[in-house]
Design a protein around this motif. Structure first.
Motif, PDB file in Angstrom:
ATOM      1  N   UNK A  13      88.538  76.972  75.913  1.00  0.00           N
ATOM      2  CA  UNK A  13      87.508  77.500  75.481  1.00  0.00           C
ATOM      3  C   UNK A  13      87.652  79.201  75.971  1.00  0.00           C
ATOM      4  N   UNK A  14      88.229  79.522  76.756  1.00  0.00           N
ATOM      5  CA  UNK A  14      88.565  81.005  77.128  1.00  0.00           C
ATOM      6  C   UNK A  14      89.457  81.602  75.925  1.00  0.00           C
ATOM      7  N   UNK A  15      90.312  80.904  75.524  1.00  0.00           N
ATOM      8  CA  UNK A  15      91.603  81.339  74.740  1.00  0.00           C
ATOM      9  C   UNK A  15      90.693  81.162  73.355  1.00  0.00           C
ATOM     10  N   UNK A  16      89.823  80.205  73.073  1.00  0.00           N
ATOM     11  CA  UNK A  16      89.207  80.175  71.702  1.00  0.00           C
ATOM     12  C   UNK A  16      88.170  81.346  71.732  1.00  0.00           C
ATOM     13  N   UNK A  17      87.604  81.933  72.641  1.00  0.00           N
ATOM     14  CA  UNK A  17      86.659  83.117  72.512  1.00  0.00           C
ATOM     15  C   UNK A  17      87.439  84.368  72.286  1.00  0.00           C
ATOM     16  N   UNK A  18      88.797  84.329  72.929  1.00  0.00           N
ATOM     17  CA  UNK A  18      89.626  85.439  72.722  1.00  0.00           C
ATOM     18  C   UNK A  18      89.999  85.543  71.123  1.00  0.00           C
ATOM     19  N   UNK A  19      90.297  84.481  70.700  1.00  0.00           N
ATOM     20  CA  UNK A  19      90.592  84.337  69.180  1.00  0.00           C
ATOM     21  C   UNK A  19      89.428  84.794  68.233  1.00  0.00           C
ATOM     22  N   UNK A  20      88.224  84.217  68.680  1.00  0.00           N
ATOM     23  CA  UNK A  20      87.012  85.062  67.798  1.00  0.00           C
ATOM     24  C   UNK A  20      86.934  86.711  68.283  1.00  0.00           C
ATOM     25  N   UNK A  21      87.160  86.783  69.229  1.00  0.00           N
ATOM     26  CA  UNK A  21      87.090  88.461  69.583  1.00  0.00           C
ATOM     27  C   UNK A  21      88.081  89.084  68.506  1.00  0.00           C
ATOM     28  N   UNK A  22      89.457  88.653  68.426  1.00  0.00           N
ATOM     29  CA  UNK A  22      90.387  89.228  67.618  1.00  0.00           C
ATOM     30  C   UNK A  22      89.880  89.065  66.001  1.00  0.00           C
ATOM     31  N   UNK A  23      89.243  88.214  65.915  1.00  0.00           N
ATOM     32  CA  UNK A  23      88.857  87.941  64.350  1.00  0.00           C
ATOM     33  C   UNK A  23      87.519  88.676  64.110  1.00  0.00           C
TER      34      UNK A  23
END
Length: 183
Positions: free
Chosen positions: A119-129
């Motif tokens: 989830x932490x890394x998925x959140x970082x993905x959404x941030x980058x997007x």
């Protein structure tokens, strides 16, 4: 293990030498679990060196081995690493698909730490997007998941990421509260 120690000591070339030796030993003994672990570790070193193509190649092979071994935990862990790398390469559709697949494997494991890392890394993905609302929502889910663990480091990382998610949305008081909790 020696390769991991050299990696942590900041000696990537020595780490790669040890991990290459571990790969030869694991392949000679047909130990696919050890081979997968060595590939994952080597991918991490290559990732840190900016050798993304090499890292992705190793992760792809590691995932194949985990599937052969039907090891859900290794599949999930490898997929998370692939998602992180895909995010770094700005291959967002692939990263989303990889994290979704990782989550499928995690759902049957009852492992809040692994779920939180995903989830932490998925959140970082959404941030980058640039999807700040989705990043915030995912950080909140991650915090719910990891707050029951005794892993203060992972919880602090999650709270910092949550603080930045609030900050990007102009929610300064919530950001300060999250940063203070991380401290």
């Amino acid at each position: 293990a020696q390769g991991k120690v050299y990696r942590d000591l900041g000696e990537p070339n020595k780490a790669l030498e040890c991990l290459d030796q571990a790969l030869v030993i694991s392949q000679d003994s047909a130990d696919i679990a050890l081979e997968g672990t060595a590939l994952n570790q080597r991918a991490g070193v290559n990732h840190n060196l900016g050798e993304y193509a090499l890292a992705l190649r190793d992760l792809t092979r590691s995932l194949e081995l985990a599937r052969l071994d039907q090891d859900e935990r290794r599949m999930a862990n490898t997929l998370i690493n692939m998602g992180i790398l895909s995010t770094k390469l700005a291959d967002y559709p692939r990263a989303l698909a990889v994290f979704a697949e990782a989550n499928k494997h995690i759902s049957g494991l009852n492992d809040p730490k692994l779920e939180g890392e995903c989830l932490v890394n998925l959140a970082l993905l959404y941030e980058d997007m640039g999807d700040n609302y989705k990043a915030l929502e995912t950080c909140q889910l991650a915090l719910q998941t990891v707050s029951s663990l005794e892993n203060r480091f992972l919880e602090a990382i999650t709270r910092v990421n949550l603080g930045f998610a609030h900050k990007r949305l102009g929610q300064d008081q919530a950001a300060l509260k999250s940063f203070a909790a991380a401290m």
